[in-house]
Enzyme design. Structure first.
Site, PDB file in Angstrom:
ATOM      1  CD  GLU A 104      -1.889   2.403   1.506  1.00  0.00           C
ATOM      2  OE1 GLU A 104      -1.609   3.103   0.602  1.00  0.00           O
ATOM      3  OE2 GLU A 104      -1.987   2.637   2.609  1.00  0.00           O
ATOM      4  CB  CYS A 128      -1.462   7.254   1.441  1.00  0.00           C
ATOM      5  SG  CYS A 128      -2.386   6.212   2.135  1.00  0.00           S
TER       6      CYS A 128
END
Length: 484
Positions: free
Chosen positions: A257, A291
Site C-alpha cells: 500500500e 496517502c
C-alpha cells in the site's frame, strides 16, 4: 494516571516483544512529541538478531495457531476489539503525543483501528471454499484456503494504530503468525496494541514486535528468511519498489500500500457547500499526512470563485496547535524535515506563478505548518505531480472535462480520488474514468474496514480490508478427487 505514567507502564525500554516476552536491547532510541519537541520515551532499539528471534517465535507458534478453529481465532479478535474500544483514551493520548495528531483525529483513528478487529473477527468464520464437478467429469474439485504462513508487517507513522490493526487482524483471522515493525517515530501505539492483543488471549509467539531505527537491516533479515512467506508494507512508493525487488528473489507473497496523489474534482453543478465540507475532511484530516489526502483540486471555472472563497475562509478558521489542546483541529507535521519539504513545494509553486490566496495561523514552536490554499496553479505545476503530505491545497480551474481527466490521470499514482457533482450519474461517469482504486463520490473520505483499500499503478499491489484483505493472507489450495 497521567501520560508520563502511562508511557512508563508500557515499559518501552523493553518494547521488543518476542514469543510473549518483553525484551530490551543494548541501545534505545528517543520518541519525540512533534508539538513540543520534547522527548517522551526511550524505546528498545532492535537489531537483526531480534528480527531473527521474532521469526523463530512466529514459526514456532504457526502450526498451533493455524490449527485453531476459526471460531476461536474470531473470539480472540472480538475481545481485542472490545479492549481497544475500552482503551480509547490511552491510545488517543499516545497517538497525540508521538504523532501530533489533533485529539479528535486521534480518537477517530482508534475507532477505525478497533473496527478491523471486529470486522475480521466476523470474517474469520467465513473463509469460503468451493466444490465443483470437473467439466470432463470423472473428478470432483474441492477448493479451500489455508494461511500463507509467517507474515512480516511493516507499518508507517501517520496512522500508528489503524495501519497495525489493518494488517494484524486479517493475518490472525487467516491463521498466520506475524512479526511487526512499526515506524520509529510512533512505536508506543504499537507497543500498547500488541499488549492489548496478549491480554485478549493471543498466544505467545503469534504476534511479535520489533521496533527499530534500522528498518533496512530488520526487514531484510525477514525477507531473506525462508520461514517468512508474506510481506505486507505500507509506506512510500520508493521503499515499496525496493522491498518488491527483495521479495522477487524469493518469489515472496507481497502486498504493497504505497503513495498517492489524490485528485479532488468539483463539477459546475456541484453543491459548493458540500464540496467545501468534503474538501476540509479529504485535505486536512491528520494535517494532510495521509496517502488518501486530497492532493490536487480541480474545480470547474463556473464555481471556482465561490469554492475558493468558502474553502479559503474555512482554512483560515482552522485552529492549529498541539493535539493535546482539545480545541486544536490540526496538529504539527511529524518532523522538521517534513516541514522543510512542504515549504519547499510551496515556494517552488509560488515561484512558478501560483498565489497563496488563504493561509491559517500556526504556533511559533513545534513542527507546525500553516494550512494553505494555492490558486492560479498551472496544470503542469510540479506541486501537482508529487505527494504533498501536508496541509497545502493547490487549486486548478477547468472547463473541458477531457482535459481535466487527462490531468487527473497524468500521474504514476492511483490510490484515491474524490468527485463532487450535482447528478450522481455524472459523478459516477467521471469516477469510472479516473485511474484510482478508490473514489469518494460526494464525500471526503474513502476508508472503511468493510471495503477493499488499495490502488492502481504505482500506488500498490493487493487490497486491505473487506474479504480481499483476508485473502491476502491465504493461499488457495484445491483437491482433485477421483470420482470414477
Amino acid at each position: 494516571m497521567d501520560l508520563h505514567d502511562r508511557i512508563a507502564h508500557l515499559d518501552p525500554k523493553h518494547g521488543i516483544l518476542v514469543g510473549g516476552r518483553p525484551l530490551g536491547a543494548e541501545r534505545t532510541f528517543a520518541v519525540h512529541d512533534p508539538a513540543t519537541l520534547a522527548t517522551i520515551a526511550e524505546v528498545a532499539d532492535a537489531g537483526p538478531e531480534h528480527a531473527t528471534a521474532a521469526v523463530d517465535a512466529a514459526a514456532g507458534a504457526l502450526a498451533a495457531w493455524a490449527a485453531e478453529t476459526p471460531r476461536a481465532r474470531a473470539e480472540v479478535l472480538r475481545r481485542a476489539f472490545d479492549a481497544l474500544v475500552a482503551e480509547t483514551d490511552l491510545l488517543a493520548d499516545l497517538i497525540v503525543a508521538e504523532n501530533g495528531k489533533a485529539r479528535a483525529d486521534a480518537r477517530a483513528e482508534v475507532a477505525y483501528a478497533a473496527e478491523f478487529f471486529r470486522w475480521f473477527s466476523e470474517e474469520a468464520v467465513r473463509s469460503e471454499g468451493d466444490y465443483a464437478v470437473a467439466p470432463a467429469s470423472g473428478t470432483r474439485t474441492i477448493v479451500t484456503h489455508r494461511p500463507v504462513g509467517v507474515a512480516a508487517l511493516v507499518t508507517p507513522w501517520n496512522f500508528p494504530a489503524a495501519m497495525a490493526t489493518r494488517k494484524i487482524a486479517p493475518a490472525l483471522a487467516a491463521g498466520c503468525t506475524v512479526v511487526l515493525k512499526p515506524a520509529s517515530e510512533t512505536p508506543l501505539t504499537a507497543i500498547a496494541i500488541v499488549r492489548i492483543l496478549r491480554e485478549a488471549g493471543v498466544p505467545d509467539g503469534v504476534v511479535n514486535l520489533v521496533p527499530t531505527t534500522d528498518p533496512r537491516a530488520v526487514v531484510t533479515t525477514w525477507l531473506e528468511d525462508s520461514r517468512v512467506r508474506k510481506v505486507s508494507f505500507t509506506g512510500s512508493t520508493g521503499v515499496g519498489r525496493t522491498l518488491l525487488h527483495q521479495a522477487a528473489d524469493r518469489v515472496l507473497n507481497a502486498s504493497m500500500e504505497l503513495g498517492g496523489n489524490a485528485a479532488f474534482v468539483v463539477t459546475a453543478d456541484a453543491d459548493v457547500d458540500a464540496a467545501v465540507a468534503g474538501a476540509m475532511i479529504a485535505k486536512f484530516r491528520g494535517g494532510g499526512q495521509a496517502c488518501t489526502a486530497a492532493n490536487r483540486f480541480y474545480v470547474h471555472a463556473d464555481v471556482a470563485e465561490a469554492f475558493i472563497a468558502r474553502f479559503g475562509a474555512a482554512v483560515e478558521a482552522l485552529r492549529v496547535g498541539p493535539g493535546a489542546d482539545e480545541e486544536s483541529e490540526i496538529g504539527p507535521l511529524i518532523s522538521a524535515r517534513a516541514v522543510e519539504g512542504v515549504q519547499a513545494l510551496v515556494d517552488e509553486a509560488v515561484a512558478a506563478g501560483a498565489r497563496v490566496s488563504h493561509r491559517g495561523a500556526r504556533p511559533e514552536h513545534g513542527w507546525f505548518f500553516p494550512p494553505t490554499v494555492l490558486t492560479d496553479v498551472a496544470p503542469d505545476s510540479p506541486i501537482l505531480g508529487q505527494e504533498i503530505f501536508g496541509p497545502v491545497a493547490p487549486v486548478v480551474t477547468w472547463t473541458d472535462e477531457e482535459e481535466m481527466l487527462a490531468q487527473v490521470n497524468g500521474t504514476e499514482f492511483g490510490l484515491a480520488s474524490y468527485v463532487y457533482a450535482g447528478r450522481l450519474q455524472d459523478a459516477l461517469k467521471i469516477a469510472e474514468r479516473i485511474e484510482a482504486g478508490m473514489v469518494g463520490i460526494n464525500r471526503g473520505i474513502v476508508s472503511d474496514p468493510a471495503a477493499p483499500f488499495g490502488g492502481f499503478k504505482q500506488s500498490g499491489l493487493g487490497r486491505e480490508g473487506a474479504r480481499e484483505g483476508l485473502r491476502e493472507f491465504q493461499e488457495t489450495q484445491y483437491f482433485s478427487v477421483d470420482w470414477s
